[in-house]
Design a protein around this motif. Structure first.
Motif, short mmCIF file in Angstrom:
data_model
loop_
_atom_site.label_atom_id
_atom_site.label_comp_id
_atom_site.label_asym_id
_atom_site.label_seq_id
_atom_site.Cartn_x
_atom_site.Cartn_y
_atom_site.Cartn_z
N GLU A 135 0.71 -1.09 -0.06
CA GLU A 135 0.03 0.11 -0.07
C GLU A 135 1.11 1.30 0.07
N ARG A 136 1.86 1.22 0.88
CA ARG A 136 2.76 2.39 0.94
C ARG A 136 4.34 2.02 0.62
N PRO A 137 4.51 1.69 -0.59
CA PRO A 137 5.93 1.22 -0.68
C PRO A 137 7.06 2.49 -0.62
N VAL A 138 7.97 2.02 0.19
CA VAL A 138 9.36 3.25 0.09
C VAL A 138 10.28 2.77 -0.93
N ARG A 139 10.52 3.71 -2.06
CA ARG A 139 11.37 3.24 -3.30
C ARG A 139 12.61 3.89 -3.22
N PHE A 140 13.54 3.59 -3.61
CA PHE A 140 15.16 4.05 -3.66
C PHE A 140 15.59 4.35 -4.71
N LEU A 141 16.17 5.62 -4.74
CA LEU A 141 17.03 6.23 -5.86
C LEU A 141 18.39 6.35 -5.39
N ALA A 142 19.33 5.61 -5.93
CA ALA A 142 20.65 5.88 -5.44
C ALA A 142 21.30 7.12 -6.47
N LEU A 143 21.81 7.95 -5.45
CA LEU A 143 22.33 9.28 -5.89
C LEU A 143 23.83 9.06 -5.52
N SER A 144 24.94 8.92 -6.34
CA SER A 144 26.33 8.59 -5.98
C SER A 144 27.30 9.26 -6.88
N VAL A 145 28.52 9.72 -6.50
CA VAL A 145 29.39 10.11 -7.07
C VAL A 145 30.13 9.04 -8.02
N SER A 146 29.83 7.79 -7.44
CA SER A 146 30.32 6.45 -7.99
C SER A 146 29.87 6.31 -9.41
N ASP A 147 30.46 5.77 -10.43
CA ASP A 147 29.81 5.23 -11.53
C ASP A 147 30.33 3.98 -11.91
N ALA A 148 30.90 3.25 -10.99
CA ALA A 148 31.51 1.99 -10.98
C ALA A 148 30.46 0.90 -11.10
N ALA A 149 30.58 -0.18 -12.11
CA ALA A 149 29.23 -1.08 -12.41
C ALA A 149 29.04 -2.06 -11.23
N GLU A 150 30.03 -2.31 -10.10
CA GLU A 150 29.70 -2.85 -9.07
C GLU A 150 28.90 -2.28 -8.05
N ASP A 151 29.14 -0.92 -7.87
CA ASP A 151 28.35 -0.27 -6.98
C ASP A 151 26.85 -0.13 -7.60
N VAL A 152 26.81 -0.02 -8.78
CA VAL A 152 25.23 0.09 -9.73
C VAL A 152 24.59 -1.23 -9.43
N ILE A 153 25.29 -2.19 -9.67
CA ILE A 153 24.64 -3.52 -9.82
C ILE A 153 24.26 -3.97 -8.28
N GLY A 154 25.10 -3.53 -7.40
CA GLY A 154 24.90 -3.97 -5.69
C GLY A 154 23.58 -3.18 -5.43
N VAL A 155 23.61 -2.06 -5.54
CA VAL A 155 22.14 -1.39 -5.05
C VAL A 155 20.87 -1.84 -5.75
#
Length: 274
Positions: A135-155
């Motif tokens: 009913e009230r999902p909390v959604r996440f948007l990553a905002l980071s200085v990193s553009d590394a694939a491992e960081d993107v895929i991890g979150v």
């Protein structure tokens, strides 16, 4: 890095260490596409793309351990009557984030990847119940200085709905927030390819025990060293002293049993960390 003690809607007076959205030095290895973030869901150029008509408000929590950066984001997107975004809380580390999210129940959390207390992935892990709320999902948007694939895929594997870099403009960030609130997946253009490649295969990436020995900060230093940055440049990029950079490099070399910068660069390239 020490937390700055941010609480719900409150910031402490720690020293400035970052810059507002879209005004700082771009992260290494490219910048965001000027056309703005890519969406993997249906585009909507109406109120949800900015909320300027006042008919809709999205409640947002900012999670970042740089107080000055949070202040800049708040100034860019937090004028609710203009953007349709209401910033209802802030946090500077994992524990604070969990408390503020549980207290305010925002629609969207802007989440930094590298945080004291376990990083953005730990925030996602501990927020699984809120994300799954039908009913009230909390959604996440990553905002980071990193553009590394491992960081993107991890979150993204952790449950985030999108990932944009800190080179994004305030206007594009507002649009990304509304699209994520609507359930779309949003990425800075070049980062979308990382996600598509990762999920094209059903095989999970193998664990790297050597890499797991490194802290988040040591991984950041490792990546910048491998990209050819000098110690002074790394110190400026990460808002730390040159002496601290030297200490991190020594720790990385010791943990990975490497002798010099050249070996470290080859090691990182072999794991596609550059």
């Amino acid at each position: 890095m020490h937390s700055d003690g941010a609480q719900q809607g409150v910031s402490s007076d720690d020293a400035p260490r970052s810059t507002p959205v879209g005004t700082g030095t771009p992260a290494p290895h490219g910048t965001a596409d000027p056309a703005g973030p890519a969406s993997l869901g249906p585009a909507d150029d109406g109120p949800a793309a900015g909320g300027a008509d006042g008919e809709r408000t999205v409640r947002v929590v900012l999670v970042d351990d740089h107080r000055m950066f949070r202040t800049g984001v708040q100034a860019e997107i937090g004028v609710t009557e203009r953007t349709g975004v209401e910033v209802v809380g802030e946090a500077a580390d994992v524990d604070q984030a969990i408390t503020v999210i549980a207290t305010t129940r925002p629609e969207v959390v802007l989440l930094d990847v590298h945080l004291p207390g376990g990083g953005g992935v730990e925030v996602l892990r501990r927020s699984a119940t809120q994300m799954a709320d039908p009913e009230r999902p909390v959604r996440f948007l990553a905002l980071s200085v990193s553009d590394a694939a491992e960081d993107v895929i991890g979150v993204i594997r952790g449950g985030a709905r999108g990932y944009v870099t800190k080179t994004i403009t305030g206007k594009d960030l507002v649009g990304a927030i509304f699209r994520v609130a609507d359930g779309d997946a949003v990425f800075s253009p070049r980062l979308a390819g990382f996600v598509l490649d990762a999920f094209a295969s059903t095989d999970a990436p193998p664990l790297d025990e050597d890499l797991d020995r490194l802290t988040q900060r040591e991984r950041e230093v490792l990546r910048l060293i491998a990209r050819g940055y000098a110690y002074k440049e790394i110190a400026k990029q990460l808002f730390i002293s040159v002496k601290t950079v030297e200490s991190h490099v020594s720790a990385v070399l010791r943990k990975l049993q490497l002798s010099n910068r050249h070996e470290l660069t080859r090691w990182a390239a072999a794991r596609r960390l550059v």
